[in-house]
Design an enzyme around this catalytic site. Structure first.
Site, short mmCIF file in Angstrom:
data_model
loop_
_atom_site.label_atom_id
_atom_site.label_comp_id
_atom_site.label_asym_id
_atom_site.label_seq_id
_atom_site.Cartn_x
_atom_site.Cartn_y
_atom_site.Cartn_z
N GLY A 28 0.83 -1.20 0.00
CA GLY A 28 0.00 0.00 0.00
C GLY A 28 0.85 1.24 0.00
N SER A 37 -5.64 3.22 -19.23
CA SER A 37 -6.93 3.54 -18.61
C SER A 37 -7.43 4.95 -18.94
CB SER A 37 -6.84 3.37 -17.09
OG SER A 37 -5.91 4.27 -16.54
N LYS A 95 -8.53 4.96 -7.26
CA LYS A 95 -9.06 5.99 -8.17
C LYS A 95 -10.36 6.61 -7.62
CE LYS A 95 -6.96 4.05 -12.34
NZ LYS A 95 -7.17 3.42 -13.64
#
Length: 805
Positions: free
Chosen positions: A356, A685, A728
């Site tokens: 993370g 993306s 996101k």
């Protein structure tokens, strides 16, 4: 000049190559002749005037040397004696007569016959020559005194000659020189030059002998000191034994420790063998120190001591909840681990990997797990480690060798079953000293780590009961083989609500304690903390939030100290509200990017994933007169540039349906830019974001500012799934975006999204670009009418729509 050449003379003599010896003029030298060619040459010389030319061959291992493998300079000798031995060899004694140089060498009936030239020099006496002769004589006397191989009287008598050339040859023949150095002397025909060279060589050789004598004297003194210490130590032992104090020696204590340490049979056997070696060594020797250190390390490592585990699930849950807010998946995994420990007596150790962004609590979570399970906690930072020996240690043959960090940390833990945190496992590197990530493969494999071998200990050590926890910010730098050995648990960034709770439960209390403030002196309101989160920090974790809270606490602490003890009771409580935060921390660092933004033509909001969490990307497009060129800027990677090409091809294929002339691109240049220009960007993306931006710019229809989007586009307009959905959406939520367009195939990832975000944000799951444009643009695009006589363009049908003509 001290010398002048008088005459030279040519002679033709039998020639014999000799090995490992250089014959000097005026020297008597015995040697054995065994080669058939040499015997023939010798017999030929004996049958004539007993004169033969001897020259040294280059390589002594060659039995039948060729003329070019023999030095040109040699010595004409007189055969004084010859004796035939029973084995067929001939032992000869020769006396050097004169040095000569070969002109030509011919092979005759099994031996060499050489034509040689001799030179004679006239030496002019004078002070310079006398000084040189005196220097050589004095130096040679010093050399003989220092050398143990030469008889002083014999050598001094040998150099009492008047001829400088003979003096040089006598000294050169008796020096301990290599064949090459002696041959070099033989090849100097000028007597004075040869004598000067001998003087230089004597200087060097005397220096070597003096150094040898110094070293020998030092070694002798050290040996005498060691023998003296050994003798005195033995005396002390004997005296103590007589007094009855020496029954229990240090070695007996070590042996008792080894017996009770609980080592494996192999380790115990090795420790006892090392102890036996130690007993036989002098106590003050360097080797005994190495052996003692090795035994100390073997005894310091925990072999049988274990922490008593807390297997109460309710206690563990309470500890995890008190230390961390959120992180439900990880807490569930820890409680599952403890449940298995209660049911299975000897389960294998777990190997978890927390991945993370920085500041989300990976390292502190490992400490909480240790506290919840009642185990010891040790932490090893692997950031920047590039030496395999850091993991496995150095072999004992190296000076100053130590075990690797794994064994050192096990010693620090003191138990066989600690919680072992390997921090920053993604930041290891490699160089010529090895690859530490490859060494970790054995450590982090439950099928192998029960027999982990450290290079220093050189015995198997059981790591199977250790609870390994690795942490990383990204996984792409971790080798696949290492990833395969770990159970990866991803920690995404916190939402604003989670950050608010973390600040209220942990951060504010911690900073108040560190600055010495009480609840009467400072009070944080929710709107003040929310302002800190929104306008003074922009991160996935909470490190900067804690820093800003600390800044406010320090400013209040200074105000308290300045007020003094008398005024402190009158001082009002500092209320940290949204209005007062700028007074403490200055102007807002981050503004709400989208709160005041209007709908614009040719500008759409995309979503990106970064190593520190999610981020929004504004994509801009502008139209200019030109020749159909598409330009992309903003330091875009290859994949992102290809996405822009795919989006442009999609729009050209559907120009009529998008309200555009069929040849619109021939007279236009299109420029796509993704700020900020200095930050590299890549990935597929942004495909639907770029396509929406281009459609908006070409159709002159604004894009809704409260809508963000992410997804890969195909040439047929299909929207493909993307990764990093949670990060996101957290970024979109953080920036105040209310609607997000996502690929339909990402609907399966919804359970990972916090419920608060799902309730607050409207998520549109789409399959085609047509759906994206309907949601993102202010109004629908009207298709352009077909020109008279123009044939309709056949376009592949998108999923969920009919074939268009």
């Amino acid at each position: 000049m001290l010398t002048s050449r008088e005459r030279s003379e040519t002679k033709r003599l039998p020639m014999m190559p000799v090995r490992d010896v250089v014959i000097f003029p005026h020297m008597m030298t015995p040697f054995v002749v065994g080669r058939e060619s040499s015997v023939r040459a010798l017999e030929e010389a004996l049958a004539a005037d007993k004169r033969i030319f001897l020259a040294t061959q280059h390589d002594a291992s060659v039995d039948e040397p060729k003329p070019d493998e023999i030095y040109q300079a040699g010595t004409i000798v007189n055969i004084v004696q010859s004796l035939k031995l029973p084995d067929g060899n001939i032992k000869v004694l020769v006396e050097g007569m004169d040095r000569a140089k070969t002109i030509s060498v011919d092979a005759e009936e099994g031996y060499f016959r050489a034509t040689v030239r001799t030179f004679s020099f006239k030496v002019e006496s004078g002070p310079q020559l006398e000084a040189l002769v005196g220097r050589v004589t004095t130096l040679f006397e010093q050399y003989v005194k220092l050398s143990q191989n030469l008889n002083y009287e014999t050598m001094i008598a040998a150099i009492r000659v008047d001829d400088p050339g003979r003096l040089a040859d006598t000294v050169g023949a008796n020096l301990q020189l290599t064949i090459e150095e002696k041959q070099e002397l033989l090849e100097i025909f000028d007597p004075v030059e040869r004598l000067a060279r001998v003087a230089d060589i004597l200087d060097i050789e005397i220096e070597k002998l003096n150094m040898d004598r110094t070293i020998q004297g030092r070694v002798k003194r050290q040996m005498e000191k060691a023998q003296k210490e050994y003798y005195l130590n033995e005396k002390i032992k004997a005296i103590q034994k007589e007094l009855g104090r020496g029954e229990k020696s240090e070695y007996d204590e070590l042996k008792k420790k080894i017996e009770t340490a609980g080592m494996s049979p192999d380790a115990k056997q090795k420790a006892l063998a090392e102890l036996k070696r130690l007993e036989g060594m002098p106590p003050m020797s360097a080797e005994s120190t190495v052996s003692r250190n090795y035994l100390d390390w073997l005894l310091a490592v925990p072999w049988k001591k274990r922490s008593r585990e807390i297997r109460d699930l309710k206690h563990a849950e309470a500890v995890l909840e008190s230390d961390h807010y959120g992180l439900e998946k990880i807490k569930e995994r820890i409680l599952e681990f403890l449940a298995v420990r209660r049911l299975v007596k000897h389960p294998k150790g777990s190997i978890l990997c927390f991945v993370g962004p920085p500041g989300v609590g990976k390292t502190s979570l490992g400490m909480s797990i240790a506290r919840a399970t009642g185990r010891q906690f040790v932490r090893l930072s692997l950031g920047g480690v590039r030496d395999e020996a850091e993991i496995r240690g150095h072999r004992r043959t190296y000076i100053g060798a130590l075990p690797g960090q794994i064994i050192q940390m096990m010693k620090k833990a003191g138990t066989r079953n600690p919680v072992f945190m390997l921090d920053e496992v993604d930041k290891m590197s490699m160089d010529f000293r090895g690859d530490p990530s490859a060494a970790l493969l054995e450590v982090l494999d439950p099928e192998q780590n029960y027999m982990f071998v450290d290079h220093y200990l050189d015995v198997e050590y059981d790591l199977s009961q250790v609870f390994f926890i690795c942490t990383a910010n990204v996984l792409h730098t971790v080798p696949p083989a290492l990833q395969d050995r770990m159970e990866v648990i991803r920690l995404s960034g916190y939402t604003e609500l989670e950050k608010l709770e973390i600040a209220k439960r942990f951060l504010i209390r911690k900073q108040m304690e560190q600055t010495g403030l009480t609840g009467k002196q400072i009070r944080f309101q929710d709107d003040g903390v929310t302002t800190l989160i929104q306008h003074y920090t922009r991160e996935a974790g909470v490190r900067n939030l804690e820093r800003e809270i600390g800044n406010i606490c320090r400013k209040v602490a200074r105000a308290v100290v300045n007020a003094g003890k008398k005024e402190e009771s009158k001082l009002e409580t500092a209320e940290v509200t949204a209005e007062k935060v700028p007074g403490y921390l200055g102007p807002l660092k981050f503004r709400e990017l989208l709160a005041e933004k209007q709908n614009e033509v040719g500008a759409a909001t995309g979503l990106a994933w970064t190593e520190v969490g999610g981020q929004i990307l504004t994509t801009e497009a502008t139209i200019m007169e030109g020749k159909g060129k598409l330009t992309t800027t903003g330091k875009l990677g290859d994949v992102m540039q290809e996405s822009a090409q795919a989006a442009m091809s999609y729009i050209r294929s559907r120009a009529q349906l998008l309200g555009l002339p069929r040849d619109f691109y021939r007279h236009l240049d299109i420029h796509v830019h993704v700020p900020e220009g200095a930050i590299p960007k890549d990935g597929p993306s942004a495909g639907i974001t770029i396509a929406t931006t281009l459609c908006s710019a070409l159709a002159k229809i604004p894009v809704r500012s409260n809508v963000a989007m992410t997804g890969e586009i195909t040439l047929r307009g299909r929207v493909l799934p993307i990764g990093g959905l949670k990060e996101k959406l957290l970024a979109a939520h953080r920036h105040g975006i209310s609607e997000v367009v996502l690929p339909r195939d990402n609907e399966k990832d919804l359970p990972d999204i916090p419920e608060a975000i799902r309730k607050e944000m409207k998520l549109h799951f789409v399959e085609s670009m047509d759906e994206v444009l309907k949601i993102a643009l202010e109004r629908e695009i009207v298709a352009a009418p077909l020109a008279a006589g123009a044939a309709p363009v056949e376009i592949p049908a998108q999923r969920g729509e009919e074939q268009l003509h």
